[in-house]
Design a protein around this motif. Structure first.
Motif, mmCIF file in Angstrom:
data_model
loop_
_atom_site.group_PDB
_atom_site.id
_atom_site.type_symbol
_atom_site.label_atom_id
_atom_site.label_comp_id
_atom_site.label_asym_id
_atom_site.label_seq_id
_atom_site.Cartn_x
_atom_site.Cartn_y
_atom_site.Cartn_z
ATOM 1 N N PHE A 1 0.829 -1.202 0.000
ATOM 2 C CA PHE A 1 0.000 0.000 0.000
ATOM 3 C C PHE A 1 0.862 1.250 0.000
ATOM 4 O O PHE A 1 1.782 1.379 0.820
ATOM 5 C CB PHE A 1 -0.901 -0.051 1.239
ATOM 6 C CG PHE A 1 -1.687 1.191 1.509
ATOM 7 C CD1 PHE A 1 -1.370 2.009 2.575
ATOM 8 C CD2 PHE A 1 -2.752 1.540 0.696
ATOM 9 C CE1 PHE A 1 -2.107 3.149 2.837
ATOM 10 C CE2 PHE A 1 -3.495 2.678 0.959
ATOM 11 C CZ PHE A 1 -3.169 3.480 2.024
ATOM 12 N N ILE A 2 0.535 2.203 -0.912
ATOM 13 C CA ILE A 2 1.275 3.462 -0.974
ATOM 14 C C ILE A 2 0.410 4.606 -0.430
ATOM 15 O O ILE A 2 0.789 5.305 0.503
ATOM 16 C CB ILE A 2 1.728 3.796 -2.407
ATOM 17 C CG1 ILE A 2 2.447 2.619 -3.054
ATOM 18 C CG2 ILE A 2 2.638 5.021 -2.407
ATOM 19 C CD1 ILE A 2 2.826 2.858 -4.516
ATOM 20 N N PHE A 3 -0.751 4.827 -1.054
ATOM 21 C CA PHE A 3 -1.649 5.922 -0.669
ATOM 22 C C PHE A 3 -3.107 5.503 -0.863
ATOM 23 O O PHE A 3 -3.404 4.672 -1.710
ATOM 24 C CB PHE A 3 -1.464 7.158 -1.572
ATOM 25 C CG PHE A 3 -0.211 7.922 -1.398
ATOM 26 C CD1 PHE A 3 0.768 7.875 -2.367
ATOM 27 C CD2 PHE A 3 -0.008 8.724 -0.286
ATOM 28 C CE1 PHE A 3 1.938 8.589 -2.227
ATOM 29 C CE2 PHE A 3 1.157 9.444 -0.138
ATOM 30 C CZ PHE A 3 2.138 9.380 -1.114
ATOM 31 N N GLN A 4 -3.994 6.146 -0.076
ATOM 32 C CA GLN A 4 -5.412 6.137 -0.365
ATOM 33 C C GLN A 4 -5.936 7.566 -0.357
ATOM 34 O O GLN A 4 -5.594 8.353 0.535
ATOM 35 C CB GLN A 4 -6.217 5.310 0.635
ATOM 36 C CG GLN A 4 -7.700 5.253 0.273
ATOM 37 C CD GLN A 4 -8.583 4.666 1.354
ATOM 38 O OE1 GLN A 4 -8.188 4.512 2.498
ATOM 39 N NE2 GLN A 4 -9.802 4.296 0.970
ATOM 40 N N TYR A 5 -6.770 7.890 -1.345
ATOM 41 C CA TYR A 5 -7.440 9.169 -1.417
ATOM 42 C C TYR A 5 -8.944 8.949 -1.470
ATOM 43 O O TYR A 5 -9.419 8.011 -2.105
ATOM 44 C CB TYR A 5 -7.002 9.966 -2.649
ATOM 45 C CG TYR A 5 -5.706 10.701 -2.435
ATOM 46 C CD1 TYR A 5 -4.494 10.020 -2.493
ATOM 47 C CD2 TYR A 5 -5.693 12.056 -2.138
ATOM 48 C CE1 TYR A 5 -3.306 10.681 -2.268
ATOM 49 C CE2 TYR A 5 -4.505 12.724 -1.913
ATOM 50 C CZ TYR A 5 -3.316 12.025 -1.978
ATOM 51 O OH TYR A 5 -2.133 12.674 -1.746
ATOM 52 N N TYR A 6 -9.657 9.842 -0.788
ATOM 53 C CA TYR A 6 -11.120 9.818 -0.802
ATOM 54 C C TYR A 6 -11.601 11.255 -0.833
ATOM 55 O O TYR A 6 -11.201 12.058 0.019
ATOM 56 C CB TYR A 6 -11.679 9.098 0.422
ATOM 57 C CG TYR A 6 -13.181 9.077 0.500
ATOM 58 C CD1 TYR A 6 -13.852 9.897 1.392
ATOM 59 C CD2 TYR A 6 -13.934 8.263 -0.325
ATOM 60 C CE1 TYR A 6 -15.240 9.892 1.464
ATOM 61 C CE2 TYR A 6 -15.312 8.240 -0.262
ATOM 62 C CZ TYR A 6 -15.961 9.055 0.634
ATOM 63 O OH TYR A 6 -17.330 9.039 0.696
ATOM 64 N N GLU A 7 -12.449 11.564 -1.799
ATOM 65 C CA GLU A 7 -12.953 12.934 -1.944
ATOM 66 C C GLU A 7 -11.802 13.939 -1.942
ATOM 67 O O GLU A 7 -11.868 14.974 -1.269
ATOM 68 C CB GLU A 7 -13.956 13.256 -0.836
ATOM 69 C CG GLU A 7 -15.266 12.506 -0.958
ATOM 70 C CD GLU A 7 -16.226 13.169 -1.953
ATOM 71 O OE1 GLU A 7 -15.781 13.983 -2.797
ATOM 72 O OE2 GLU A 7 -17.424 12.858 -1.911
ATOM 73 N N LYS A 8 -10.742 13.615 -2.654
ATOM 74 C CA LYS A 8 -9.589 14.491 -2.894
ATOM 75 C C LYS A 8 -8.697 14.672 -1.673
ATOM 76 O O LYS A 8 -7.733 15.449 -1.729
ATOM 77 C CB LYS A 8 -10.039 15.855 -3.422
ATOM 78 C CG LYS A 8 -10.717 15.784 -4.779
ATOM 79 C CD LYS A 8 -11.285 17.138 -5.178
ATOM 80 C CE LYS A 8 -12.506 17.478 -4.345
ATOM 81 N NZ LYS A 8 -13.104 18.775 -4.709
ATOM 82 N N GLU A 9 -8.987 13.978 -0.586
ATOM 83 C CA GLU A 9 -8.156 14.086 0.598
ATOM 84 C C GLU A 9 -7.402 12.782 0.847
ATOM 85 O O GLU A 9 -7.958 11.684 0.657
ATOM 86 C CB GLU A 9 -9.005 14.426 1.827
ATOM 87 C CG GLU A 9 -9.600 15.812 1.784
ATOM 88 C CD GLU A 9 -10.281 16.186 3.080
ATOM 89 O OE1 GLU A 9 -10.809 17.306 3.170
ATOM 90 O OE2 GLU A 9 -10.284 15.357 4.017
ATOM 91 N N GLU A 10 -6.160 12.900 1.301
ATOM 92 C CA GLU A 10 -5.393 11.718 1.641
ATOM 93 C C GLU A 10 -5.976 11.070 2.882
ATOM 94 O O GLU A 10 -6.145 11.717 3.915
ATOM 95 C CB GLU A 10 -3.926 12.091 1.882
ATOM 96 C CG GLU A 10 -3.032 10.897 2.165
ATOM 97 C CD GLU A 10 -1.597 11.315 2.446
ATOM 98 O OE1 GLU A 10 -0.982 11.950 1.577
ATOM 99 O OE2 GLU A 10 -1.101 10.990 3.551
ATOM 100 N N ARG A 11 -6.265 9.759 2.790
ATOM 101 C CA ARG A 11 -6.864 9.047 3.904
ATOM 102 C C ARG A 11 -5.955 7.965 4.475
ATOM 103 O O ARG A 11 -6.289 7.356 5.486
ATOM 104 C CB ARG A 11 -8.173 8.383 3.468
ATOM 105 C CG ARG A 11 -9.274 9.366 3.193
ATOM 106 C CD ARG A 11 -9.642 10.174 4.433
ATOM 107 N NE ARG A 11 -10.852 10.935 4.263
ATOM 108 C CZ ARG A 11 -12.052 10.525 4.694
ATOM 109 N NH1 ARG A 11 -12.168 9.362 5.310
ATOM 110 N NH2 ARG A 11 -13.112 11.277 4.500
ATOM 111 N N GLY A 12 -4.827 7.748 3.814
ATOM 112 C CA GLY A 12 -3.890 6.747 4.324
ATOM 113 C C GLY A 12 -2.604 6.808 3.534
ATOM 114 O O GLY A 12 -2.598 7.177 2.358
#
Lengths: 113, 106
Positions: A45-56
């Motif tokens: 896992f590198i990144f998660q984005y939701y609604e344009k915001e970084e979530r992880g």
């Protein structure tokens, strides 16, 4: 309906260069996540984005960055490429940030020479 | 962080045999999925199964969230079942196991 699409499918770069990978999620999905898979290992896992915001964020150096656009598509950027960055980069989309089934694209295979 | 362990790491079976793949995880999770990775690298969704039991043809899966494990059953194996099977879980991050490499011999 189109699935998750990634571009480019294959690319070759040299050490020190910069790369941008792109991902379009399934229509209606608002979350995009990025993964690196080196040969013989599971996706990391590198990144998660939701609604344009970084979530992880996973355990990757600051050379790795990403963003999500208003249409929910996403870019992964890697600066100052190293030989060890050679890998399959996978993008997944899901409806929600915390729950929801992940659907993966076919990946972008990066070779760093 | 959460640890995900898959077993066995490798499995070689004759066509027609049944198999059970296991995924253990060290903390409570919001999601759990099973994937099959084809030779071209695409991750194919098999099951989205945070808890309970599901079946799809020759494949079925069971997740016992309270005991922190999931099982993937493949019955009457075919050579096209060969490949790597991953489980992935999510709490604050999405974590994959190292996979089980399955070889089905004709």
């Amino acid at each position: 309906d189109a699935g998750v699409t990634q571009s480019p499918t294959h690319l070759i770069k040299t050490r020190g260069q910069h790369v941008t990978l792109r991902c379009s999620p399934i229509s209606g999905h608002k979350s995009v996540s990025w993964y690196q898979q080196v040969l013989g290992q599971g996706p990391q896992f590198i990144f998660q984005y939701y609604e344009k915001e970084e979530r992880g964020r996973g355990n990757f150096p600051d050379r790795f960055s990403a963003r999500q656009f208003p249409n929910y598509s996403s870019e992964l950027n890697v600066n100052a490429l190293l030989l060890g960055d050679s890998a399959l980069y996978l993008c997944a989309s899901s409806q929600g940030a915390r729950t929801g089934e992940l659907f993966f694209g076919e990946g972008s295979r990066l070779t760093v020479l | 962080g959460i640890q995900v362990e898959q077993s066995p790491p490798d499995l070689i079976l004759q066509e027609g045999a049944n198999s059970t793949l296991r995924c253990n995880f060290s903390d409570s999770v919001n999601n759990l999925q099973w994937f099959h990775q084809n030779p071209w690298g695409q991750l194919i969704n098999l099951f989205y199964i945070p808890s309970g039991t599901k079946q799809n043809g020759r494949l079925s899966a069971t997740t016992v969230a309270t005991e922190r494990y999931s099982l993937l059953y493949i019955s009457s194996s075919q050579t096209t079942d060969s490949g790597v099977y991953f489980c992935a879980v999510k709490n604050d991050k999405i974590i994959f196991g190292k996979g089980t490499r399955l070889h089905i011999l004709p």
